[in-house]
Design a protein around this motif. Sequence first.
Motif, PDB file in Angstrom:
ATOM      1  N   SER A   1     -21.139   9.102  25.039  1.00  0.00           N
ATOM      2  CA  SER A   1     -20.115   8.628  23.413  1.00  0.00           C
ATOM      3  C   SER A   1     -19.520   6.891  23.443  1.00  0.00           C
ATOM      4  CB  SER A   1     -18.723   9.718  23.384  1.00  0.00           C
ATOM      5  OG  SER A   1     -17.966   9.099  24.737  1.00  0.00           O
ATOM      6  N   THR A   2     -19.352   6.843  22.526  1.00  0.00           N
ATOM      7  CA  THR A   2     -18.697   5.822  21.864  1.00  0.00           C
ATOM      8  C   THR A   2     -17.402   5.290  21.291  1.00  0.00           C
ATOM      9  OG1 THR A   2     -20.466   5.863  19.618  1.00  0.00           O
ATOM     10  CG2 THR A   2     -21.526   4.463  21.505  1.00  0.00           C
ATOM     11  N   ARG A   3     -16.373   4.812  21.466  1.00  0.00           N
ATOM     12  CA  ARG A   3     -15.213   4.820  20.565  1.00  0.00           C
ATOM     13  C   ARG A   3     -15.354   4.479  19.231  1.00  0.00           C
ATOM     14  NH1 ARG A   3     -10.983   1.738  24.243  1.00  0.00           N
ATOM     15  NH2 ARG A   3      -9.951   2.359  22.530  1.00  0.00           N
ATOM     16  N   PRO A   4     -14.812   5.601  18.500  1.00  0.00           N
ATOM     17  CA  PRO A   4     -14.684   5.001  16.653  1.00  0.00           C
ATOM     18  C   PRO A   4     -14.451   3.755  15.672  1.00  0.00           C
ATOM     19  CG  PRO A   4     -12.893   7.315  17.362  1.00  0.00           C
ATOM     20  CD  PRO A   4     -13.557   6.715  18.552  1.00  0.00           C
ATOM     21  N   GLU A   5     -14.935   3.114  15.250  1.00  0.00           N
ATOM     22  CA  GLU A   5     -14.526   1.686  14.946  1.00  0.00           C
ATOM     23  C   GLU A   5     -13.159   1.881  14.449  1.00  0.00           C
ATOM     24  OE1 GLU A   5     -15.738  -1.739  11.760  1.00  0.00           O
ATOM     25  OE2 GLU A   5     -17.100  -0.398  13.131  1.00  0.00           O
ATOM     26  N   LYS A   6     -12.345   1.399  14.462  1.00  0.00           N
ATOM     27  CA  LYS A   6     -10.874   1.396  14.456  1.00  0.00           C
ATOM     28  C   LYS A   6     -10.979   0.499  12.343  1.00  0.00           C
ATOM     29  CE  LYS A   6      -6.225  -1.274  14.465  1.00  0.00           C
ATOM     30  NZ  LYS A   6      -5.238  -2.509  15.430  1.00  0.00           N
ATOM     31  N   PRO A   7     -10.309   1.079  11.426  1.00  0.00           N
ATOM     32  CA  PRO A   7     -10.000   1.431  10.039  1.00  0.00           C
ATOM     33  C   PRO A   7      -9.953   0.026   9.920  1.00  0.00           C
ATOM     34  CG  PRO A   7      -8.655   3.014  10.055  1.00  0.00           C
ATOM     35  CD  PRO A   7      -9.283   3.324  11.915  1.00  0.00           C
ATOM     36  N   ALA A   8     -10.125  -0.952   9.512  1.00  0.00           N
ATOM     37  CA  ALA A   8      -9.267  -2.424   8.632  1.00  0.00           C
ATOM     38  C   ALA A   8      -8.690  -1.567   8.512  1.00  0.00           C
ATOM     39  CB  ALA A   8     -10.601  -2.757   7.492  1.00  0.00           C
ATOM     40  N   THR A   9      -6.902  -2.773   8.618  1.00  0.00           N
ATOM     41  CA  THR A   9      -5.940  -2.421   7.876  1.00  0.00           C
ATOM     42  C   THR A   9      -5.979  -2.657   6.139  1.00  0.00           C
ATOM     43  OG1 THR A   9      -5.170  -3.910   9.649  1.00  0.00           O
ATOM     44  CG2 THR A   9      -3.658  -4.080   7.972  1.00  0.00           C
ATOM     45  N   HIS A  10      -5.307  -1.717   5.539  1.00  0.00           N
ATOM     46  CA  HIS A  10      -5.318  -1.318   4.346  1.00  0.00           C
ATOM     47  C   HIS A  10      -3.988  -1.225   3.628  1.00  0.00           C
ATOM     48  CE1 HIS A  10      -7.435   0.929   0.940  1.00  0.00           C
ATOM     49  NE2 HIS A  10      -6.439   0.348   0.040  1.00  0.00           N
ATOM     50  N   ALA A  11      -3.568  -1.802   3.210  1.00  0.00           N
ATOM     51  CA  ALA A  11      -1.803  -1.629   2.698  1.00  0.00           C
ATOM     52  C   ALA A  11      -2.069  -1.410   1.515  1.00  0.00           C
ATOM     53  CB  ALA A  11      -1.023  -2.673   3.138  1.00  0.00           C
ATOM     54  N   VAL A  12      -1.020  -0.144   2.029  1.00  0.00           N
ATOM     55  CA  VAL A  12      -1.285   0.810  -0.500  1.00  0.00           C
ATOM     56  C   VAL A  12       0.293   0.043  -0.576  1.00  0.00           C
ATOM     57  CG1 VAL A  12      -0.322   2.880  -1.529  1.00  0.00           C
ATOM     58  CG2 VAL A  12      -2.462   2.486  -0.153  1.00  0.00           C
ATOM     59  N   PHE A  13       0.642  -0.872  -1.319  1.00  0.00           N
ATOM     60  CA  PHE A  13       1.942  -1.122  -1.949  1.00  0.00           C
ATOM     61  C   PHE A  13       2.283  -0.361  -3.300  1.00  0.00           C
ATOM     62  CE2 PHE A  13       1.268  -5.044   0.545  1.00  0.00           C
ATOM     63  CZ  PHE A  13       2.821  -5.280   1.068  1.00  0.00           C
ATOM     64  N   PHE A  14       3.635   0.259  -2.982  1.00  0.00           N
ATOM     65  CA  PHE A  14       4.491   0.602  -4.114  1.00  0.00           C
ATOM     66  C   PHE A  14       5.507   0.845  -3.960  1.00  0.00           C
ATOM     67  CE2 PHE A  14       5.275   5.174  -6.325  1.00  0.00           C
ATOM     68  CZ  PHE A  14       5.495   4.043  -7.157  1.00  0.00           C
ATOM     69  N   PRO A  15       5.634  -0.288  -4.906  1.00  0.00           N
ATOM     70  CA  PRO A  15       7.853  -0.384  -5.040  1.00  0.00           C
ATOM     71  C   PRO A  15       8.247  -0.184  -5.745  1.00  0.00           C
ATOM     72  CG  PRO A  15       6.616  -1.793  -5.687  1.00  0.00           C
ATOM     73  CD  PRO A  15       5.179  -1.484  -5.529  1.00  0.00           C
ATOM     74  N   PHE A  16       9.440  -0.024  -5.653  1.00  0.00           N
ATOM     75  CA  PHE A  16      10.650   0.659  -6.807  1.00  0.00           C
ATOM     76  C   PHE A  16       9.898  -0.704  -7.837  1.00  0.00           C
ATOM     77  CE2 PHE A  16      14.169   1.043  -9.421  1.00  0.00           C
ATOM     78  CZ  PHE A  16      13.848   2.501  -9.634  1.00  0.00           C
ATOM     79  N   PRO A  17       9.458   0.269  -9.462  1.00  0.00           N
ATOM     80  CA  PRO A  17       8.904  -0.025 -10.179  1.00  0.00           C
ATOM     81  C   PRO A  17       9.930  -0.336 -11.552  1.00  0.00           C
ATOM     82  CG  PRO A  17       8.473   2.373 -10.569  1.00  0.00           C
ATOM     83  CD  PRO A  17       9.623   2.485  -9.069  1.00  0.00           C
ATOM     84  N   ALA A  18      10.717  -1.754 -10.727  1.00  0.00           N
ATOM     85  CA  ALA A  18      11.450  -2.293 -12.057  1.00  0.00           C
ATOM     86  C   ALA A  18      10.467  -4.147 -11.314  1.00  0.00           C
ATOM     87  CB  ALA A  18      13.032  -2.135 -11.469  1.00  0.00           C
ATOM     88  N   GLN A  19      10.950  -4.607 -11.863  1.00  0.00           N
ATOM     89  CA  GLN A  19      10.639  -5.949 -11.998  1.00  0.00           C
ATOM     90  C   GLN A  19      11.076  -7.103 -10.840  1.00  0.00           C
ATOM     91  OE1 GLN A  19       9.003  -8.538 -14.928  1.00  0.00           O
ATOM     92  NE2 GLN A  19       8.465  -9.283 -12.511  1.00  0.00           N
ATOM     93  N   GLY A  20      12.656  -6.725 -10.373  1.00  0.00           N
ATOM     94  CA  GLY A  20      13.214  -7.449 -10.103  1.00  0.00           C
ATOM     95  C   GLY A  20      12.457  -6.140  -8.470  1.00  0.00           C
ATOM     96  N   HIS A  21      11.713  -5.431  -8.444  1.00  0.00           N
ATOM     97  CA  HIS A  21      11.067  -4.677  -7.117  1.00  0.00           C
ATOM     98  C   HIS A  21      10.003  -5.313  -6.931  1.00  0.00           C
ATOM     99  CE1 HIS A  21      15.125  -1.902  -5.833  1.00  0.00           C
ATOM    100  NE2 HIS A  21      14.897  -2.201  -6.979  1.00  0.00           N
ATOM    101  N   VAL A  22       9.004  -5.721  -7.641  1.00  0.00           N
ATOM    102  CA  VAL A  22       7.798  -5.485  -7.955  1.00  0.00           C
ATOM    103  C   VAL A  22       7.591  -6.879  -7.781  1.00  0.00           C
ATOM    104  CG1 VAL A  22       5.997  -5.748  -9.803  1.00  0.00           C
ATOM    105  CG2 VAL A  22       7.181  -3.410  -9.538  1.00  0.00           C
ATOM    106  N   THR A  23       8.264  -7.870  -8.352  1.00  0.00           N
ATOM    107  CA  THR A  23       7.473  -8.982  -8.332  1.00  0.00           C
ATOM    108  C   THR A  23       7.560  -9.795  -6.934  1.00  0.00           C
ATOM    109  OG1 THR A  23       8.498  -9.985  -9.683  1.00  0.00           O
ATOM    110  CG2 THR A  23       8.716 -11.620  -8.334  1.00  0.00           C
ATOM    111  N   PRO A  24       9.097  -9.589  -5.880  1.00  0.00           N
ATOM    112  CA  PRO A  24       8.894  -9.500  -4.153  1.00  0.00           C
ATOM    113  C   PRO A  24       7.627  -8.678  -3.427  1.00  0.00           C
ATOM    114  CG  PRO A  24      10.970  -8.603  -4.583  1.00  0.00           C
ATOM    115  CD  PRO A  24      10.098  -8.582  -6.089  1.00  0.00           C
ATOM    116  N   ALA A  25       7.494  -7.484  -4.079  1.00  0.00           N
ATOM    117  CA  ALA A  25       6.264  -7.181  -3.528  1.00  0.00           C
ATOM    118  C   ALA A  25       5.165  -7.556  -3.640  1.00  0.00           C
ATOM    119  CB  ALA A  25       6.385  -5.910  -3.494  1.00  0.00           C
ATOM    120  N   LEU A  26       4.855  -7.611  -4.801  1.00  0.00           N
ATOM    121  CA  LEU A  26       3.986  -8.902  -5.075  1.00  0.00           C
ATOM    122  C   LEU A  26       3.270  -9.898  -4.596  1.00  0.00           C
ATOM    123  CD1 LEU A  26       1.382  -8.370  -6.396  1.00  0.00           C
ATOM    124  CD2 LEU A  26       1.991 -10.106  -8.701  1.00  0.00           C
TER     125      LEU A  26
END
Length: 480
Positions: free
Chosen positions: A2-27
Motif C-alpha cells: 500500500s502507498t500513503r495517500p498524497e497530502k492535498p495541496a494547501t487550499h485556503a477558503v477566505f470568507f471575511p465579514f462582508p464589510a469594506q474594513g474586513h474585506v480589505t485586509p483579508a484580501l
Amino acid sequence: MSTRPEKPATHAVFFPFPAQGHVTPALHLAKLLHVRGGVRVTFVHSDRNRRRRRLLRTRGPAALAGAPGFGFASIPDGLPPPCGEDDGDSPQVMVSLLASLDTFVPHLKKLLDDLSASGAPATCVVSDIDPVLRAAADVGVRAVAFWTTSACGLLASLQCQQLIDKGIIPLKDEEQLRDVYLDSTVIDPVPGLPADMRLRDMASFVRTTDPDDPVLRIVLAHMQALPTAATAVVLNTFGELEGEVVAAMSAVLPPIYAVGPLPLLTEADSGPLETLSANLTKEDDGCLAWLGSKEPRSVVYANFGSIVVLTSQQIEEFAWGLANSGYHFLMVLRGAMQTTTTLAPEFVEATKDRGYVTSWCPQREVLRHQAIGVFLTHCGWNSMLEGICSGVPMLCWPFGADQHTNRRFACTEWRVGVEIGSDVKRGEVETLVRDVMGGEKERKMRGQAAQWEERASAASEPGGPSWVNFDRLLNEVFHA
C-alpha cells in the motif's frame, strides 16, 4: 504494497465579514499567502458585495478575474440587492448582516462540498465570522481566525463577559450612557491594557442598557468561538506596536501570529495579483492631482470610513471647523451623506480654493502624499494602520466598535493622536487642526509618528518580526 495517500495541496477558503474594513485586509493576507507561500485561495464574497463590485469595478475586468490558483466565489447573504454605489456598509446594513450570519453556514458547507467534488478540497477556512469558524470545524476543516481589528480592540472585546459578570454591563439607565459616566468609570486592571482604562475606552458594544442586546450577544459568541473553534489567530499588527497586548492574549487564545502591517508586506510582493482590488466603492483619483498642487504638509485629510454616517449637523461642524482653520483640506463624504446634506453656499464659496470634497479616495496614496499634514479619522483599524505606516499625526473621532480603544492607544500609548470630543463642535475642530498643523504639539506628534513609520517598515521588511511571523504562519498552520 500500500502507498500513503498524497497530502492535498494547501487550499485556503477566505470568507471575511462582508464589510469594506474586513474585506480589505483579508484580501491582503490572501494575496500574500498565494504569492509568497504558494497557497491556493478561494476568496468568498457575499452575493451583495459581488453585485456591488460588478457595478463599481474601477480597475477593469481583471479586478475579479483572479489568477491560476487564486479564484473568487460568492454565497447568499439574505440581504436585498444594493440600491446604489453607497448602499453598502452603513450601520443599518451592518446590523442586518450581523443578524444574518447563521444563514451563511449551509451555503459555505455546500461550497466546501463543491470544492471537494472538483478535486481541490479546502484544507482550511480563514474567517472572522463565528458561525463560519464553527462550521469549518464541524466538517473537519481547519479554522483560522483572521481578526481584522487591532489587538487592543480584540483584547477589550474579550472583556465583555467579565464586565457582565461584574454587573457593569448592561448599563443601568440612559444616564450611564453619557460621557461623564463612561469617562469616570475605570475598569479593573487587565493584563495588556493600560491600568486606567475607562469604560469609554472599551469597545462600543458595552454601551447598552439592554440585557439582551443582539449586537452584544453576537460579539460574545464571537469571543467564545476564538479559543474553541479556531486553531490559530492572525492579527494585522506588529510587535513593537502591540506586543504586550498580543502576549497577554496568548494565555487565553490559540497561537497568535502578528503579521502586519499587511499593506507593507504585500506592496512589494503582489505579483500577478496586483490588479485585484478590495474596494467596494468607486475611488476618485482626481484628489491626487489636487494634492499635487499643494505645499508639503499643508492639507488636512478627513475621512470617516466606510460605515460611519454623520448627521447633517456633524458634517457642518466638521466642515466649518476645517474651513475656519485656514488650512487646505480634503474631505471624504460618502455618497449618501453628500445627497442628504447640502453644504451652505457660503461654505462652498469660502473654501473653493482650499477645499476638495469627494465621495471616496485611494486612501493609502493620499496618506503617503507629501501634502498631507494630519489625518482626521474615525479610528477604524485599517485607517489607523495606514496613518501609522505613513507617519501622519491623527485627529481622532471614534464612532463605534473597536475605534474607541484604538483612539485611547493612539492618543496616550502611541502618542500620535489627539481626541476630538464626541459632541463635535467647529471651534474645537478649528483649534485642534491649528494645534496639530503647527507649533510645539505638531513637532512632538510628527516626531512620534515618524518613529512609528520607521518601526512599521522595519517590522515588515525581509527578516523583520512580521516577516518572520508570516513564515511561521505558513509553516506551522497552512503547510502543516
